[in-house]
Design a protein around this motif. Sequence first.
Motif, mmCIF file in Angstrom:
data_model
loop_
_atom_site.group_PDB
_atom_site.id
_atom_site.type_symbol
_atom_site.label_atom_id
_atom_site.label_comp_id
_atom_site.label_asym_id
_atom_site.label_seq_id
_atom_site.Cartn_x
_atom_site.Cartn_y
_atom_site.Cartn_z
ATOM 1 N N UNK A 1 41.121 44.005 69.203
ATOM 2 C CA UNK A 1 40.664 43.658 68.035
ATOM 3 C C UNK A 1 39.247 42.663 68.530
ATOM 4 N N UNK A 2 38.122 42.456 67.371
ATOM 5 C CA UNK A 2 37.201 41.514 68.028
ATOM 6 C C UNK A 2 36.868 40.888 66.947
ATOM 7 N N UNK A 3 35.975 39.834 67.196
ATOM 8 C CA UNK A 3 35.493 38.988 66.094
ATOM 9 C C UNK A 3 34.120 39.076 65.738
ATOM 10 N N UNK A 4 33.526 38.744 64.383
ATOM 11 C CA UNK A 4 32.043 38.872 64.253
ATOM 12 C C UNK A 4 31.159 38.040 65.217
ATOM 13 N N UNK B 1 35.194 49.376 61.895
ATOM 14 C CA UNK B 1 35.073 48.255 61.523
ATOM 15 C C UNK B 1 36.352 47.350 61.198
ATOM 16 N N UNK B 2 37.543 48.019 61.009
ATOM 17 C CA UNK B 2 38.633 47.615 60.876
ATOM 18 C C UNK B 2 39.226 46.933 62.036
ATOM 19 N N UNK B 3 38.653 47.023 63.220
ATOM 20 C CA UNK B 3 39.170 46.129 64.322
ATOM 21 C C UNK B 3 38.348 44.797 64.167
ATOM 22 N N UNK B 4 37.514 44.262 63.682
ATOM 23 C CA UNK B 4 36.824 43.116 63.628
ATOM 24 C C UNK B 4 37.590 42.382 62.605
ATOM 25 N N UNK B 5 37.802 41.024 63.166
ATOM 26 C CA UNK B 5 38.509 39.920 62.081
ATOM 27 C C UNK B 5 38.022 38.759 62.405
ATOM 28 N N UNK B 6 38.468 37.795 61.704
ATOM 29 C CA UNK B 6 37.762 36.312 61.613
ATOM 30 C C UNK B 6 38.042 35.692 62.722
ATOM 31 N N UNK B 7 37.460 34.715 63.167
ATOM 32 C CA UNK B 7 37.513 33.970 64.364
ATOM 33 C C UNK B 7 38.873 33.177 64.314
ATOM 34 N N UNK C 1 42.513 35.533 60.785
ATOM 35 C CA UNK C 1 42.928 36.172 59.736
ATOM 36 C C UNK C 1 42.274 37.508 59.792
ATOM 37 N N UNK C 2 42.754 38.424 59.228
ATOM 38 C CA UNK C 2 42.141 40.087 59.106
ATOM 39 C C UNK C 2 40.874 40.015 58.653
ATOM 40 N N UNK D 1 39.940 47.954 51.453
ATOM 41 C CA UNK D 1 41.139 47.345 50.878
ATOM 42 C C UNK D 1 41.690 46.659 52.114
ATOM 43 N N UNK D 2 42.216 45.309 52.009
ATOM 44 C CA UNK D 2 42.764 44.444 53.109
ATOM 45 C C UNK D 2 43.961 45.235 53.464
ATOM 46 N N UNK D 3 45.098 45.510 52.456
ATOM 47 C CA UNK D 3 46.367 46.096 52.739
ATOM 48 C C UNK D 3 46.012 47.351 53.597
#
Length: 278
Positions: A211-214, A245-251, A254-255, A261-263
Motif C-alpha cells: 500500500x501507499x499514501x497520497x 488506485x485501491x492500493x492508496x490509503x490515507x496517511x 485508514x483505507x 465502494x469502500x467495502x
Amino acid sequence: MKTQEHINYNRIAAAIDYIRNHFREQPGLDEVAESVHLSPAHFQRMFTEWAGTSPKKFLQYISLEYAKGMLKESTIFDAAFETGLSSTSRLHDLFIAIEGMTPAEYKHGGKNLVINYSFAESPFGNLVVAATPKGVCYMAFHDEETAGFEDLRAKFPNATFQRKLDLLQQNALFIFQHDWSKLPEIKLHLRGTDFQLKVWESLLKIPLGKLSTYGTIAANIGSPSASRAVGTAIGSNPVAYLIPCHRVIQSGGTFGDYMWGSTRKTAIIGWEAARAGQ
C-alpha cells in the motif's frame, strides 16, 4: 507578518491569474516569471512544487480547456486562432498529448472511435471493460449491465460501440486469474492531463499486496505539496484495478474512499495481501 510560505503562495496565485488572463498570447516562462518578480529557474521550481505541474503544462491545460469550449461552436481553425496557437497543427499536437484524440475526434465526441466492450465477472463483482484499437480505455465495476454501458457511453458520447470481447480485453482480464505473465501484454489507451498520467503511472509501480499514501505518491512524482491534487487524479482513474488506485490509503492508515465502494476496496486489499503472501 506574512510567512515566506504565504508570500510564495501569493506569487503562485498571481502567476496562475496571469496565465489565465494572458493565455491567448501564449506567454513564455520568462514573461510569467517577470510578472511575479522571480528568476525563470526559481519560478519554474516553485510553480511546479505548488501547482503540481510546470508553468508550460499549466498554460497548455488552460489553452486546451478554452479550445474545447470553442470547438463546440466553431471550426478547428478558429479554435486554434482564438486560443493563441500559431496553427491548427499545434492544436492537434496539444489534443493528442493530453486528450489522446485529435481535435476533430473531440469535436464530434469520439465520433471516429470504434470501441469494443464486454461484461465479465471478477472476484469483486461484475465488470464492464472496453477497448479501442490502441488499448483498454475503460474498466469499471458495475452490478448492472445497462448502467455500466451508459457510464461508458457518457465517456465517449459519439463513439461507435460494439459488444465484442477482443484480445485487448482478454489480456486485461487475465489479471484476475493470476496469470501475471500476461501483464506485459496489457495495453492501455488513456486520456488525461500530464499530471493525471504521472499519478496513474506511479500507481502502477505499487507492488501487489503493498500500500501507499497520497503523500508518498505526491513525493514520487516530484510534487510533495500536491497531495490533494493527487487524490483528485486518483479519483479520475478510468481503469479499475488495472491501475491500482485501491492500493492508496490515507496517511493515518485508514483505507479511505474508493470510486467503486469502500467495502470493495477493503476486499481487494485483503485478497491481494493473501496472494502476495502465497
